[in-house]
Structure formats: structure tokens, C-alpha cells
Design an enzyme around this catalytic site. Structure first.
Site, short mmCIF file in Angstrom:
data_model
loop_
_atom_site.label_atom_id
_atom_site.label_comp_id
_atom_site.label_asym_id
_atom_site.label_seq_id
_atom_site.Cartn_x
_atom_site.Cartn_y
_atom_site.Cartn_z
N ARG A 44 1.14 -1.32 0.17
CA ARG A 44 0.27 0.22 -0.18
C ARG A 44 1.19 1.37 0.17
O ARG A 44 1.56 1.47 0.33
CB ARG A 44 -1.17 0.29 1.31
CG ARG A 44 -2.02 -0.82 1.07
CD ARG A 44 -2.77 -0.97 -0.20
NE ARG A 44 -3.99 -1.27 -0.05
CZ ARG A 44 -5.27 -1.59 -0.98
NH1 ARG A 44 -4.77 -0.84 -1.95
NH2 ARG A 44 -5.91 -2.89 -1.19
N GLU A 78 -8.36 -10.88 -6.85
CA GLU A 78 -8.23 -11.32 -6.00
C GLU A 78 -6.90 -12.93 -5.54
O GLU A 78 -6.38 -12.83 -5.18
CB GLU A 78 -7.86 -9.87 -4.84
CG GLU A 78 -7.95 -8.93 -5.41
CD GLU A 78 -8.54 -8.02 -5.13
OE1 GLU A 78 -8.22 -7.89 -3.35
OE2 GLU A 78 -8.34 -6.63 -5.33
N PRO A 96 -15.76 8.64 5.21
CA PRO A 96 -16.89 9.54 5.97
C PRO A 96 -16.58 11.05 5.94
O PRO A 96 -17.52 12.10 5.30
CB PRO A 96 -18.07 9.22 6.38
CG PRO A 96 -17.81 8.37 7.58
CD PRO A 96 -16.25 7.80 6.88
N GLY A 97 -15.54 10.99 6.68
CA GLY A 97 -14.59 12.41 7.60
C GLY A 97 -14.28 12.78 6.03
O GLY A 97 -13.88 14.93 5.85
N GLU A 122 -1.48 -5.37 -8.89
CA GLU A 122 -2.42 -6.49 -8.23
C GLU A 122 -0.79 -7.27 -8.39
O GLU A 122 -1.25 -8.68 -7.91
CB GLU A 122 -3.24 -6.97 -8.00
CG GLU A 122 -4.51 -5.83 -7.76
CD GLU A 122 -6.01 -6.27 -7.88
OE1 GLU A 122 -6.64 -5.80 -7.34
OE2 GLU A 122 -6.35 -7.08 -9.26
#
Length: 161
Positions: A44, A78, A96-97, A122
């Protein structure tokens, strides 16, 4: 994805700017068999480390679509798995912020192994099967830190699984 800044008026009447990330819907799959789970591990980039997670993803180009179709697609891509049975465990917002992105969480059982069909980004992804006790240990010791995976496990528990 699209990033925008909206001019807003706060409840006290003052004005401000709110930054929002708009991204297409996503699906997370909890592949379960023999009292264990199939997880994928991938690098990531934003956090600069590898992450063990439940299979998940979005449609390309911010396209919206059937969440179950997306879940089936992600599980095959995947993990190279097909599921005989699918159960919707819940729906949630990713963060959601600052994002409008929403997702659906599915339990996949009756699994059959096949070939993975990963997208180019991937290619370094790894697949592993972990007994439930090991997954819980990985969550407790910080090996699993992905918020979606942690939340989806909570959904699983709420459904008595």
C-alpha cells in the site's frame, strides 16, 4: 477519483472550505471456509508497507454498479476464488470525514479455487489462508491494520458467524 473543495457555511454562520474525495463504490469480500479466511497481502503505497486484507476493490473509472457483481469480480481477480453462497453483511462508508465512497460487505462461502485474474497493479499480491484464531491474533498484534478488514470482521461477528 475526483477531489473537490466545496465552499460551505457552518452551523454558526461562518464560511469555510471542505475538501471531498469522490470515488466509486467498493465491495469487500470475507471468504470463509474451514473456520478460517482467505486474505490477500499487497503493498500500500500511501503507508509505504504491505498489508493483509480481505479481498476488496472498486469498478474502474469511478463506475457505479451492482455491488454483488463487484464482489464476485474482486474475489476471482484477487484470490482466484468463486463462491457458491453470498450473504450481505452490511454497508459502510470508507472514510466519511473526507470521502463519499461507500461499500458493501459480503460473506462468501462454498469456495472453489481457480486461477487469479489480477490487474497490473496487483501483480505483487499474495494470497494466504489463515485459521480464525490466527486472523484474530493478527488483528490484536497489529499485523492487520486495514480499517475495512477490521470493520468487516466486526460485521461478521454481529451476524453470529
Amino acid at each position: 477519483m475526483q477531489v473537490r473543495e466545496d465552499a460551505i457555511e457552518r452551523t454558526d454562520g461562518s464560511s469555510g472550505i471542505y475538501s471531498v474525495v469522490d470515488k466509486g463504490n467498493y465491495a469487500v469480500v470475507v471468504p470463509y471456509e474451514n473456520d478460517g479466511f482467505w486474505l490477500v497481502e499487497q503493498y500500500r503505497y500511501p503507508v509505504r508497507k504491505r498489508s493483509w486484507e480481505f479481498p476488496m476493490g472498486t469498478y474502474p473509472d469511478r463506475r457505479m454498479g451492482d455491488p454483488l457483481e463487484l464482489a464476485r469480480r474482486e474475489l476471482l481477480e484477487e484470490a482466484g476464488l468463486r463462491a457458491e453462497r453470498w450473504e450481505l453483511l452490511g454497508e459502510m462508508y470508507c472514510v466519511p470525514g473526507f470521502s463519499s465512497q461507500s461499500g458493501h460487505v459480503y460473506l462468501a462461502t462454498g469456495l472453489t479455487r481457480g486461477e487469479v485474474e489480477r490487474e497490473p497493479e496487483e501483480q505483487d499480491m499474495r494470497l494466504g489462508f489463515f485459521p480464525r484464531a490466527e486472523v484474530e491474533k493478527m488483528m490484536r498484534d497489529g499485523t492487520i491494520q486495514d480499517a475495512q478488514t477490521l470493520a468487516c470482521y466486526g460485521y461478521l461477528l454481529l451476524h453470529g458467524k
